[in-house]
Design a protein around this motif. Sequence first.
Motif, short mmCIF file in Angstrom:
data_model
loop_
_atom_site.label_atom_id
_atom_site.label_comp_id
_atom_site.label_asym_id
_atom_site.label_seq_id
_atom_site.Cartn_x
_atom_site.Cartn_y
_atom_site.Cartn_z
N HIS A 12 0.82 -1.22 0.00
CA HIS A 12 0.00 0.00 0.00
C HIS A 12 0.86 1.27 0.00
CE1 HIS A 12 -3.43 -2.56 0.56
NE2 HIS A 12 -2.81 -3.15 1.56
N LEU A 13 1.96 1.20 -0.74
CA LEU A 13 2.81 2.38 -0.89
C LEU A 13 2.10 3.40 -1.77
CD1 LEU A 13 6.28 0.74 -1.61
CD2 LEU A 13 5.51 1.77 0.53
N PRO A 14 2.25 4.68 -1.47
CA PRO A 14 1.67 5.70 -2.36
C PRO A 14 2.40 5.69 -3.71
CG PRO A 14 2.31 6.64 -0.25
CD PRO A 14 2.86 5.26 -0.29
N TYR A 15 1.74 6.18 -4.71
CA TYR A 15 2.34 6.27 -6.04
C TYR A 15 3.14 7.56 -6.16
CZ TYR A 15 -0.36 2.33 -7.73
OH TYR A 15 -0.87 1.09 -7.91
N LEU A 16 4.25 7.50 -6.93
CA LEU A 16 4.99 8.71 -7.28
C LEU A 16 4.33 9.32 -8.51
CD1 LEU A 16 8.72 7.67 -6.80
CD2 LEU A 16 7.39 9.29 -5.45
N LEU A 17 4.09 10.60 -8.43
CA LEU A 17 3.39 11.31 -9.48
C LEU A 17 4.36 12.07 -10.37
CD1 LEU A 17 0.57 12.73 -7.19
CD2 LEU A 17 0.53 10.62 -8.55
N LYS A 18 3.94 12.39 -11.57
CA LYS A 18 4.75 13.16 -12.50
C LYS A 18 4.70 14.64 -12.08
CE LYS A 18 7.19 13.06 -16.24
NZ LYS A 18 8.41 12.31 -16.33
N VAL A 19 5.88 15.26 -12.03
CA VAL A 19 6.02 16.62 -11.49
C VAL A 19 6.81 17.48 -12.47
CG1 VAL A 19 7.15 17.95 -9.65
CG2 VAL A 19 5.97 15.84 -9.10
N ARG A 20 6.47 18.74 -12.51
CA ARG A 20 7.27 19.74 -13.22
C ARG A 20 7.65 20.82 -12.22
NH1 ARG A 20 5.52 24.72 -16.51
NH2 ARG A 20 7.47 25.32 -17.47
N LEU A 79 -3.87 12.62 -1.65
CA LEU A 79 -2.96 13.32 -0.75
C LEU A 79 -1.75 12.48 -0.39
CD1 LEU A 79 -5.26 15.31 1.70
CD2 LEU A 79 -3.86 16.17 -0.17
N ARG A 80 -1.94 11.19 -0.16
CA ARG A 80 -0.81 10.32 0.14
C ARG A 80 0.20 10.36 -1.00
NH1 ARG A 80 -1.80 4.78 0.67
NH2 ARG A 80 0.16 4.62 1.77
N SER A 81 -0.28 10.28 -2.23
CA SER A 81 0.62 10.30 -3.39
C SER A 81 1.26 11.67 -3.58
CB SER A 81 -0.13 9.88 -4.65
OG SER A 81 -0.45 8.51 -4.59
N ILE A 82 0.51 12.73 -3.38
CA ILE A 82 1.06 14.09 -3.51
C ILE A 82 2.18 14.30 -2.49
CG2 ILE A 82 0.58 16.55 -3.20
CD1 ILE A 82 -2.30 15.89 -4.27
N ARG A 83 1.90 14.01 -1.24
CA ARG A 83 2.88 14.25 -0.17
C ARG A 83 4.09 13.33 -0.32
NH1 ARG A 83 1.32 13.56 4.88
NH2 ARG A 83 2.54 15.27 5.70
N TRP A 110 -6.06 18.86 2.32
CA TRP A 110 -4.67 18.93 2.79
C TRP A 110 -4.58 19.89 3.98
CZ3 TRP A 110 -0.16 19.56 -1.20
CH2 TRP A 110 1.06 19.46 -0.57
N ALA A 111 -5.15 21.06 3.85
CA ALA A 111 -5.12 22.06 4.94
C ALA A 111 -5.83 21.53 6.19
CB ALA A 111 -5.76 23.36 4.48
N SER A 112 -6.91 20.80 6.00
CA SER A 112 -7.65 20.25 7.12
C SER A 112 -6.91 19.10 7.80
CB SER A 112 -9.02 19.77 6.63
OG SER A 112 -9.72 19.16 7.68
N ALA A 113 -6.32 18.21 7.00
CA ALA A 113 -5.65 17.04 7.54
C ALA A 113 -4.27 17.35 8.12
CB ALA A 113 -5.51 15.97 6.46
N TYR A 114 -3.59 18.35 7.58
CA TYR A 114 -2.22 18.69 8.00
C TYR A 114 -2.11 20.18 8.26
CZ TYR A 114 -1.70 14.13 5.88
OH TYR A 114 -1.87 12.81 5.54
N PRO A 115 -2.77 20.68 9.31
CA PRO A 115 -2.81 22.13 9.54
C PRO A 115 -1.44 22.77 9.79
CG PRO A 115 -3.71 20.95 11.42
CD PRO A 115 -3.49 19.95 10.34
N ARG A 116 -0.47 22.02 10.24
CA ARG A 116 0.87 22.58 10.47
C ARG A 116 1.64 22.79 9.19
NH1 ARG A 116 3.12 20.01 16.08
NH2 ARG A 116 1.31 20.62 17.30
N GLU A 117 1.17 22.17 8.12
CA GLU A 117 1.83 22.36 6.82
C GLU A 117 1.23 23.53 6.08
OE1 GLU A 117 1.98 18.76 4.51
OE2 GLU A 117 2.70 17.61 6.20
#
Length: 117
Positions: A12-20, A79-83, A110-117
């Motif tokens: 259940h590893l998150p996926y790596l996404l394509k990034v620019r 969110l798991r894959s993004i982070r 994201w803001a709700s789940a990780y307010p410190r970020e």
Amino acid sequence: MLLPDWLHRTLHLPYLLKVRRQGSGRTIVFLHGIASFKEIWEPVIDELSQQYRCVSIDLLGHGASPKPTHISYDPANHLRSIRWTLFWKGIWRKPIVVGHSMGALLATHWASAYPRE
């Protein structure tokens, strides 16, 4: 079945996404809407990358990112894959998150789940 897909299904590893990435400075992460892709942000990134490090991401199932068939495309999986992707790309500091349509929904989660970020 390919080994990476097996790892995702089994561990259940998150996926790596394509990034620019473009520019330098404080990081802005851009999340596109449904049925779209990271290139939608290019005009905005061309302007902002003069002062910021701009990161646009192809979300799960979009553009050049993985399109797994065994997961639900809910905010938690996105969110798991993004982070996970940002972590592997060395983007650890608190980013500014900008979203359009579904991307705005994910930014809100994201803001709700990780307010410190």
